[in-house]
Design a protein around this motif. Structure first.
Motif: not given
Length: 327
Positions: A273-274, A99-100, A93, A96
């Protein structure tokens, strides 16, 4: 031979210089002397005292907590070394969220800076009601972040949002704003740009107005157009201000929290987790799992990331602006 002593040259010796008594400063004079030396530091001391209390101490305390398995109830913890950092770096996570965060940061900061420079150039010209327009660009900034996030989250709704209704009527398409990572980042970046573009515009506008107008008059006489004047005079003169704006935008963009938190009803960064960001992940660890040791470790990792990116921006901005000015 006379009674007067003479030097080898035959001239009479100079009379002895009377000893000057030492000057004794009174208490008021010494106090005034110390006042001139100490008073500047006293004037600026409130800021540093407040920073030490509400800024420096939490930073040091968070660093200490990041090496412990902290229990908020007992207000104590067990030293575990770098285990909290290892857990964060091994968690999928985190990558992620990283990156987001960078995706939203690039989609917001780069267009925001370009738009702010463009609007500032327009407001720097002699236009009608320029005071009104300069005040208008600051209106989004004074709006509450939660209000902005709620309004835009409804506008970018998947089913009955305003943007999708317009896209359906005009082009016959509907965008999955809350399902696709890229489009959710576009929506969140739009919120950020709406709030902060006007703020950066006024900072750049103030710097533009400080540029001597003689430069532009001389450039006009030499036949330079508006674009040539912008790249040869305006942009190099904004070096210090651009560095400040880019660094503050970097710090704010990597710490984005309100917009992704309010983009849906759960505030968890999406079902997959977009749009989970680092600060939102930190909030979920600290106040969702009540693990403040891991949250503190993540906070320090974020601090190091911001420091590295800020230094890169500083070096790149100085180089680009210096090269443009010399050219």
């Amino acid at each position: 031979m006379t009674a007067t002593d003479t030097r080898p040259s035959g001239r009479p010796a100079a009379p002895p210089t009377p000893t000057r008594p030492a000057r004794v400063l009174s208490f008021s004079q010494r106090l005034s002397k110390w006042d001139l030396k100490v008073s500047p530091y006293l004037y600026i001391s409130p800021f540093f005292i407040m920073f030490a209390i509400v800024g420096l101490f939490p930073i040091v305390f968070t660093a200490a907590i990041s090496f412990q398995n902290w229990d908020l109830v007992r207000n104590s913890g067990e030293f575990v070394g770098f285990d909290q950092y290892a857990w964060i770096l091994a968690n999928p996570q985190f990558w992620t969220a990283l990156r987001n965060t960078f995706s939203i940061f690039l989609l917001s900061s780069v267009p925001q800076l370009i738009a702010a420079v463009f609007i500032a150039v327009l407001l720097d010209r002699n236009i009608r009601a320029k005071t009104f327009w300069r005040m208008s660009v600051l209106v989004p900034f004074v709006m509450a972040p939660v209000a902005v996030a709620l309004i835009f989250s409804n506008m970018f709704g998947d089913n009955h949002g305003l943007v999708n209704n317009l896209l359906t009527d005009w082009f016959g398409i509907a965008v999955p704003w809350h399902k696709d990572p890229f489009w959710s980042h576009i929506a969140i970046a739009t919120m950020v740009n709406f709030r902060w573009t006007g703020y950066n515009t006024l900072i750049l506008l103030a710097a533009m107005q400080a540029i001597p107008r003689d430069y532009y008059e001389a450039a006009t006489v030499d036949g330079a157009g508006a674009m040539r004047q912008f790249f040869s005079i305006t942009l190099p003169s904004l070096k210090a201000t651009l560095i400040f704006v880019i660094i503050t935008s970097t710090i704010g963009g990597l710490q984005i929290f309100d917009e992704p938190r309010m983009f849906d009803n759960t505030g968890q960064g999406g079902s997959a987790q977009q749009w989970l960001t680092i600060t939102l992940f930190l909030y979920n660890i600290g106040w969702g799992e009540w693990n403040f040791g891991r949250a503190a470790a993540l906070a320090w990792i974020l601090f190091l990331i911001i420091l590295v990116i800020g230094l890169i921006n500083l070096v790149a901005t100085r180089t680009l602006v210096r090269d443009e000015g010399s050219r």
